[in-house]
Design a protein around this motif. Structure first.
Motif, PDB file in Angstrom:
ATOM      1  N   THR A  38       0.839  -1.173  -0.068  1.00 28.22           N
ATOM      2  CA  THR A  38      -0.015   0.182   0.107  1.00 28.22           C
ATOM      3  C   THR A  38       0.766   1.378  -0.027  1.00 28.22           C
ATOM      4  OG1 THR A  38      -0.145  -0.249   2.367  1.00 28.22           O
ATOM      5  CG2 THR A  38      -2.151  -1.227   1.113  1.00 28.22           C
ATOM      6  N   LEU A  39       2.303   1.181   0.199  1.00 28.79           N
ATOM      7  CA  LEU A  39       3.022   2.215   0.211  1.00 28.79           C
ATOM      8  C   LEU A  39       3.446   2.689  -1.206  1.00 28.79           C
ATOM      9  CD1 LEU A  39       5.492   1.386   3.181  1.00 28.79           C
ATOM     10  CD2 LEU A  39       3.545   3.133   3.089  1.00 28.79           C
ATOM     11  N   PRO A  40       3.587   3.755  -1.677  1.00 24.84           N
ATOM     12  CA  PRO A  40       4.126   4.324  -3.079  1.00 24.84           C
ATOM     13  C   PRO A  40       5.456   3.685  -3.109  1.00 24.84           C
ATOM     14  CG  PRO A  40       4.097   6.258  -1.402  1.00 24.84           C
ATOM     15  CD  PRO A  40       3.387   5.020  -1.041  1.00 24.84           C
ATOM     16  N   ARG A  41       5.746   3.346  -4.347  1.00 25.31           N
ATOM     17  CA  ARG A  41       6.996   2.829  -4.879  1.00 25.31           C
ATOM     18  C   ARG A  41       7.794   4.014  -5.438  1.00 25.31           C
ATOM     19  NH1 ARG A  41       7.312  -2.719  -4.582  1.00 25.31           N
ATOM     20  NH2 ARG A  41       5.449  -3.562  -4.417  1.00 25.31           N
ATOM     21  N   THR A  42       8.549   4.598  -4.619  1.00 23.42           N
ATOM     22  CA  THR A  42       9.475   5.811  -5.009  1.00 23.42           C
ATOM     23  C   THR A  42      10.760   5.543  -5.206  1.00 23.42           C
ATOM     24  OG1 THR A  42       9.466   6.285  -2.762  1.00 23.42           O
ATOM     25  CG2 THR A  42       7.659   7.360  -3.945  1.00 23.42           C
ATOM     26  N   GLY A  43      11.156   4.257  -5.408  1.00 22.99           N
ATOM     27  CA  GLY A  43      12.641   4.021  -5.937  1.00 22.99           C
ATOM     28  C   GLY A  43      13.677   4.550  -5.036  1.00 22.99           C
ATOM     29  N   LEU A  44      14.898   4.763  -5.607  1.00 29.74           N
ATOM     30  CA  LEU A  44      16.113   5.410  -4.652  1.00 29.74           C
ATOM     31  C   LEU A  44      15.638   6.453  -3.839  1.00 29.74           C
ATOM     32  CD1 LEU A  44      18.759   4.762  -7.215  1.00 29.74           C
ATOM     33  CD2 LEU A  44      18.562   3.172  -5.204  1.00 29.74           C
ATOM     34  N   HIS A  45      15.084   7.252  -4.664  1.00 31.56           N
ATOM     35  CA  HIS A  45      14.629   8.720  -3.877  1.00 31.56           C
ATOM     36  C   HIS A  45      13.931   8.195  -2.441  1.00 31.56           C
ATOM     37  CE1 HIS A  45      13.354  12.965  -3.027  1.00 31.56           C
ATOM     38  NE2 HIS A  45      12.161  12.407  -2.903  1.00 31.56           N
ATOM     39  N   GLY A  46      12.674   7.358  -2.411  1.00 33.82           N
ATOM     40  CA  GLY A  46      12.426   6.994  -1.357  1.00 33.82           C
ATOM     41  C   GLY A  46      13.079   6.442  -0.212  1.00 33.82           C
ATOM     42  N   GLY A  47      14.277   5.730  -0.708  1.00 32.39           N
ATOM     43  CA  GLY A  47      15.127   5.365   0.365  1.00 32.39           C
ATOM     44  C   GLY A  47      15.939   6.307   0.851  1.00 32.39           C
ATOM     45  N   ASN A  48      16.494   7.258  -0.005  1.00 32.18           N
ATOM     46  CA  ASN A  48      17.167   8.434   0.520  1.00 32.18           C
ATOM     47  C   ASN A  48      16.492   9.257   1.665  1.00 32.18           C
ATOM     48  OD1 ASN A  48      19.529   8.126  -1.099  1.00 32.18           O
ATOM     49  ND2 ASN A  48      18.567   8.989  -3.082  1.00 32.18           N
ATOM     50  N   VAL A  49      15.150   9.526   1.472  1.00 34.92           N
ATOM     51  CA  VAL A  49      14.214  10.132   2.391  1.00 34.92           C
ATOM     52  C   VAL A  49      14.327   9.570   3.811  1.00 34.92           C
ATOM     53  CG1 VAL A  49      11.898  11.087   2.766  1.00 34.92           C
ATOM     54  CG2 VAL A  49      12.874  11.382   0.614  1.00 34.92           C
ATOM     55  N   LEU A  50      13.995   8.321   3.643  1.00 37.55           N
ATOM     56  CA  LEU A  50      14.203   7.485   4.674  1.00 37.55           C
ATOM     57  C   LEU A  50      15.590   7.530   5.476  1.00 37.55           C
ATOM     58  CD1 LEU A  50      11.978   4.246   3.947  1.00 37.55           C
ATOM     59  CD2 LEU A  50      11.261   6.375   5.296  1.00 37.55           C
ATOM     60  N   ALA A  51      16.603   7.385   4.664  1.00 42.76           N
ATOM     61  CA  ALA A  51      17.798   7.203   5.225  1.00 42.76           C
ATOM     62  C   ALA A  51      18.421   8.644   5.862  1.00 42.76           C
ATOM     63  CB  ALA A  51      18.802   7.003   4.070  1.00 42.76           C
ATOM     64  N   VAL A  52      18.103   9.806   5.124  1.00 41.08           N
ATOM     65  CA  VAL A  52      18.380  10.999   5.666  1.00 41.08           C
ATOM     66  C   VAL A  52      17.558  11.651   7.037  1.00 41.08           C
ATOM     67  CG1 VAL A  52      18.326  13.556   5.248  1.00 41.08           C
ATOM     68  CG2 VAL A  52      19.148  11.861   3.486  1.00 41.08           C
ATOM     69  N   ASN A  53      16.241  11.149   6.964  1.00 42.91           N
ATOM     70  CA  ASN A  53      15.612  11.483   8.302  1.00 42.91           C
ATOM     71  C   ASN A  53      16.079  10.810   9.415  1.00 42.91           C
ATOM     72  OD1 ASN A  53      13.523  13.337   7.913  1.00 42.91           O
ATOM     73  ND2 ASN A  53      12.619  11.851   6.310  1.00 42.91           N
ATOM     74  N   ASP A  54      16.552   9.186   8.960  1.00 40.53           N
ATOM     75  CA  ASP A  54      17.347   8.586  10.031  1.00 40.53           C
ATOM     76  C   ASP A  54      18.552   9.121  10.635  1.00 40.53           C
ATOM     77  OD1 ASP A  54      17.522   6.092  11.745  1.00 40.53           O
ATOM     78  OD2 ASP A  54      18.908   5.199  10.331  1.00 40.53           O
ATOM     79  N   LEU A  55      19.071   9.348   9.632  1.00 36.95           N
ATOM     80  CA  LEU A  55      20.394  10.170  10.012  1.00 36.95           C
ATOM     81  C   LEU A  55      20.423  11.160  10.967  1.00 36.95           C
ATOM     82  CD1 LEU A  55      23.478  10.781   9.857  1.00 36.95           C
ATOM     83  CD2 LEU A  55      22.950  12.086   7.737  1.00 36.95           C
ATOM     84  N   ILE A  56      19.515  12.127  10.638  1.00 34.38           N
ATOM     85  CA  ILE A  56      18.973  13.341  11.455  1.00 34.38           C
ATOM     86  C   ILE A  56      18.486  12.971  13.002  1.00 34.38           C
ATOM     87  CG2 ILE A  56      17.440  15.373  11.816  1.00 34.38           C
ATOM     88  CD1 ILE A  56      17.694  15.851   8.619  1.00 34.38           C
TER      89      ILE A  56
END
Length: 369
Positions: free
Chosen positions: A300-318
């Motif tokens: 049910t989540l949108p498939r946003t490719g590498l960009h979606g992974g980057n968003v999650l990664a950067v928010n986790d880093l912060i």
């Protein structure tokens, strides 16, 4: 905690560019603001400034770090020959880091980066985007609950295309696969590998300068085996020009009661075969999809490719910057382990037998052939 983290982006137009979206991701991060970009290519520099909304642009990343009071630096180029210098410079100025893979060229560089970040209590995340996909947590939980029984083997393949298959594939794409192998199998204890070029064992005469700043490189066929904790065995292979269609790029986790296939990328396809024979043709059992919602449930989540992974990664880093006790899901220690596993392949081939990990010999093994 900073109201908005001040971000600087380092790129290198035509020499690794801005990686897989490590410049554009910041547009979606409410807690961050791009202050400056650095690129020694004039046209690329001004294009990046416009693309990212940066306030200023520099031709030299060192000048950017001197002039700006930054909190986070994105080391974006895919080419890794300057990764170490860029990360050390960022660390010297007290900046946390989000970096493109591969991490760096050898274990001496990896050790320097980790030591510099540890000295200043800085956090580093590497863009193995699959680490942040919600499906990964689901699969780990289900395997721990017995989805495929006892884990016996983990098999990984690179893309094995006509240009990069072999040693280059191990570095550039195998880094994702080896990182996932550790997720499911733990830290490897030994590595035994062979490296071939045109069917012959690689020698010093085969060593050349690799593409995209990799450094010394050799081999068009890699065959590696890792002993993993709790008795499982990991395998990685890449043979140039043998790519599957669809691609085999990813891992398969084989258990006593079935197989899980996990491909790379944010919300990439994942399936389970509940078949102890590992042979759907004989058992007539079928592969069942696994989503972020569970086994056999639609995504049910949108498939946003590498960009979606980057968003999650950067928010986790912060999040981790604000918590001294927390490391990113794919941290500098995970990044160094990936280099460890790659170096283990070449060191095992050089010495002609299994090697213990972590390696005592920290130089690039190909320079010692």
């Amino acid at each position: 905690m900073a109201e908005k983290y001040r971000v600087g982006i380092i790129g290198r137009t035509d020499r690794g560019n801005y990686g897989h979206g490590l410049d554009s991701v910041w547009r979606e991060i409410d807690r961050a603001q791009v202050i400056a970009v650095a690129d020694d290519d004039e046209r690329g520099r001004w294009s990046a400034r416009s693309r990212t909304g940066a306030e200023r642009a520099y031709s030299d990343y060192r000048e950017m770090l001197e002039q700006e009071q930054l909190d986070i630096v994105a080391v974006a180029p895919r080419w890794m020959n300057e990764h170490k210098d860029m990360m050390l410079a960022a660390a010297e100025h007290g900046c946390h880091i989000y970096t493109e893979k591969p991490f760096c060229r050898d274990l001496t560089e990896a050790d320097e980066i980790v030591a510099a970040c540890e000295m200043r209590h800085l956090k580093l995340a590497i863009a193995h985007q699959t680490r942040w996909t919600p499906t990964l947590d689901v699969v780990k939980r289900e395997i721990s609950k017995g989805l495929i029984g006892r884990v016996l083997e983990i098999r990984g393949r690179g893309k094995e295309d006509a240009r990069r298959g072999g040693g280059e594939d191990l570095w550039v794409l195998g880094s994702h696969v080896l990182d996932l192998m550790r997720v499911f199998g733990g830290d490897p204890q030994t590595c035994y590998a062979t490296v071939l070029e045109n069917g012959e064992p690689v020698t010093g005469s085969h060593v050349r300068e690799g593409n995209e700043g990799i450094g010394p490189l050799a081999g068009d066929a890699i065959n590696a085996m890792y002993t993993l904790p709790e008795g499982a065995t990991g395998y990685f292979g890449s043979h140039r020009g043998t790519a599957g269609d669809p691609s085999r790029f990813g891992i398969q986790v084989f258990g006593s009661e079935g197989v899980v296939e996990f491909l790379t990328g944010h919300l990439a396809p994942c399936h389970v075969l509940r078949d102890s024979s590992w042979s759907p043709g004989r058992s007539r059992k079928e592969w069942v999809p696994i989503s972020s919602n569970g086994v056999g449930k639609p995504e049910t989540l949108p498939r946003t490719g590498l960009h979606g992974g980057n968003v999650l990664a950067v928010n986790d880093l912060i999040d981790c910057i604000g918590n001294p006790e927390q490391q990113p899901k794919c941290s500098m220690y995970d990044a160094r382990w990936t280099v460890e596993m790659i170096a283990g392949v070449f060191e095992s081939h050089r010495t002609g037998g299994p090697v213990t990990l972590p390696l005592k010999q920290r130089e690039n093994p190909l320079t010692l052939l």
